[in-house]
Design a protein around this motif. Structure first.
Motif, PDB file in Angstrom:
ATOM      1  N   GLY A  29       8.510  -3.345  -6.967  1.00  0.00           N
ATOM      2  CA  GLY A  29       7.407  -3.463  -7.914  1.00  0.00           C
ATOM      3  C   GLY A  29       8.000  -3.526  -9.309  1.00  0.00           C
ATOM      4  O   GLY A  29       8.762  -4.425  -9.608  1.00  0.00           O
ATOM      5  N   TRP A 297       1.179   1.629  -5.065  1.00  0.00           N
ATOM      6  CA  TRP A 297       0.781   0.689  -6.123  1.00  0.00           C
ATOM      7  C   TRP A 297      -0.703   0.350  -6.079  1.00  0.00           C
ATOM      8  O   TRP A 297      -1.311   0.031  -7.112  1.00  0.00           O
ATOM      9  N   TRP A 320      -2.268  -5.539  -6.614  1.00  0.00           N
ATOM     10  CA  TRP A 320      -1.019  -5.175  -5.945  1.00  0.00           C
ATOM     11  C   TRP A 320      -1.299  -4.317  -4.722  1.00  0.00           C
ATOM     12  O   TRP A 320      -2.223  -3.491  -4.707  1.00  0.00           O
ATOM     13  N   GLN A 323       3.909  -0.521  -1.411  1.00  0.00           N
ATOM     14  CA  GLN A 323       5.207  -0.967  -0.899  1.00  0.00           C
ATOM     15  C   GLN A 323       5.814   0.097   0.016  1.00  0.00           C
ATOM     16  O   GLN A 323       5.709   1.295  -0.254  1.00  0.00           O
ATOM     17  N   PRO A 350       4.864  -6.559  -3.889  1.00  0.00           N
ATOM     18  CA  PRO A 350       3.496  -5.999  -3.872  1.00  0.00           C
ATOM     19  C   PRO A 350       2.415  -7.026  -4.176  1.00  0.00           C
ATOM     20  O   PRO A 350       1.233  -6.750  -3.987  1.00  0.00           O
TER      21      PRO A 350
END
Length: 431
Positions: A29, A297, A320, A323, A350
């Motif tokens: 990210g 995220w 997003w 992750q 993401p």
């Protein structure tokens, strides 16, 4: 009355974005895979293999396992980013070199040999771009800019519970500075969309990190670390009339509406995350470590909006996803003075395939990280470490024109790309 300019979020998202530190980092990210040369050389597989004073921010229990020491790291981070408009031109982001400093220390508390205090200041995250005006096709011109600078302080305590178990906790004191801009004009210079928060805004945030290390056997150590959501006060922007503009009136979509001057705010926090890792001594010279990390995220980077006078709300919504990060590292003690390390880190980007157009200035697309490094003891106190990181290029394409935030659509096939490299050194002092 509260207004929601959803359909044309244009301004905010067309290019939608938020971007990100010392600015152009972006790995998992927009979080670095590790802090300092030691963590980078193991690709971030350090939850059960602390190794340096930077462990205060990743797993504070590690302060109980390392020597009393101080570490000073500097990293040169070199990303290359581009946007290639289908039917228009390709543009590369300017500024391809960023400095990422970090320092940490650790020392005993009292004479018991059971408790230690440490901490430091660390550049941990960031992302940004700086695109000159370029053709989107269809006679329209676009330019974009973003910068998120993010650093953390982490005063930490570690406690040796018994021969097998160590616990740690750190207070996270965070600072972030965020600015971004996206603008679309026609060939005559008439503004079609504008989203100008380039004056920048900053805020402090807070959170905690908890950690534990447990020796399953003489050769195997397990580690776990949890970092809470880092909560920030609102970012505040003093905007002039027209700094945000677009076809916001659904009854008159051909007319550009300038939003009024005033104070606008953005609520941007930093996500919670959970890491679990192991370190296994294959021999007295070789140790293998591995981590799995979850970064939330979707809580902080899925839905975002700028709020302004009179209840105006302009969604950005990068959408997003969370992750799952996988990291593995190998350390080889060549002799009593020299250690060499290598690592690999992977996490799926993401950004969702259906929302690439909202992330033109948030190009967090890279997924694989290859690292190498080591250190050498210079004398009984000083050691010198280094790392090298290579991140191959990844590209994502706009696949749909059905995004309701882009009434006019963005040409299918438009691409955002990034590759990265970095080198860093660490000067350590063992007390």
């Amino acid at each position: 009355m509260r207004s929601m300019f959803k359909r044309s979020l244009i301004a905010a998202s067309v290019m939608g974005a938020i971007a990100a530190a010392g600015t152009a980092h972006a790995t998992n990210g927009y979080q670095l895979i590790g802090v300092g040369a030691y963590q980078k050389s193991l690709a971030g597989a350090v939850t059960a293999a602390p190794g340096s004073a930077m462990t205060a921010i990743t797993n504070p229990a590690g302060l109980a396992r390392i020597e009393d020491r101080a570490d000073f790291s500097m990293e040169a981070f070199m990303p290359k980013r581009s946007t290639d408009f289908a039917g228009g031109d390709k543009v590369d982001s300017d500024v391809e070199l960023y400095g990422v400093p970090a320092l940490g220390w650790k020392g005993p508390v009292g004479e018991s040999g059971k408790m230690w205090f440490g901490g430091g200041m660390y550049g941990t995250s960031g992302l940004g771009v700086d695109y000159e005006q370029t053709s989107m096709g269809g006679g329209m011109l676009w330019d974009g800019y973003s910068a998120i600078q993010f650093w953390q302080m982490a005063p930490a305590l570690a406690w040796n519970v018994n021969d097998k178990l160590d616990l740690g906790v750190s207070l996270n004191i965070d600072y972030q500075s965020v600015s971004f801009k996206q603008r679309v004009v026609d060939g005559g210079g008439n503004v079609a969309q504008n989203f100008d928060l380039s004056k920048g805004a900053s805020a402090f945030g807070f959170g905690v990190t908890l950690g534990a290390l447990y020796d399953v056997s003489e050769n195997l150590t397990l580690g776990v670390s949890y970092k809470s959501k880092q909560s920030f006060s609102d970012l505040e922007y003093n905007l002039a009339a027209g700094d945000i503009a677009g076809p916001f009136d659904p009854n008159n979509p051909m007319t550009v509406v300038n939003l009024p001057a005033g104070k606008y705010t953005l609520d941007l926090d930093y996500p919670q995350q959970l890491s679990a890792g192991l370190a296994y001594d294959v021999s007295d010279k070789v140790t293998v470590s591995a981590d799995v990390k979850w970064i939330d995220w979707s809580d902080t980077m899925s839905k975002l909006a700028v709020e302004g006078p009179g209840g105006v709300e302009v969604p950005m919504d990068p959408e997003w996803e969370d992750q799952i990060v996988y990291a593995i590292g190998v350390q080889w003690a060549v002799n009593e003075k020299v250690n060499l390390r290598a690592g690999f880190n992977y996490a799926e980007a993401p950004i969702q395939d259906d929302y690439v157009q909202r992330n033109f200035i948030l190009p967090a697309v890279v997924e694989q990280h290859y690292t190498f490094g080591g250190d050498i003891k210079l004398d009984k106190h000083w050691d010198l470490g280094f790392h090298v990181m290579y991140v191959p290029e990844e590209t994502m394409k706009v696949t749909s024109t059905n995004d309701p935030m882009f009434p006019g659509g963005t040409p299918v096939g438009t691409e955002i790309s990034m590759d990265q490299s970095s080198v860093g050194v660490n000067l350590g002092y063992r007390f």
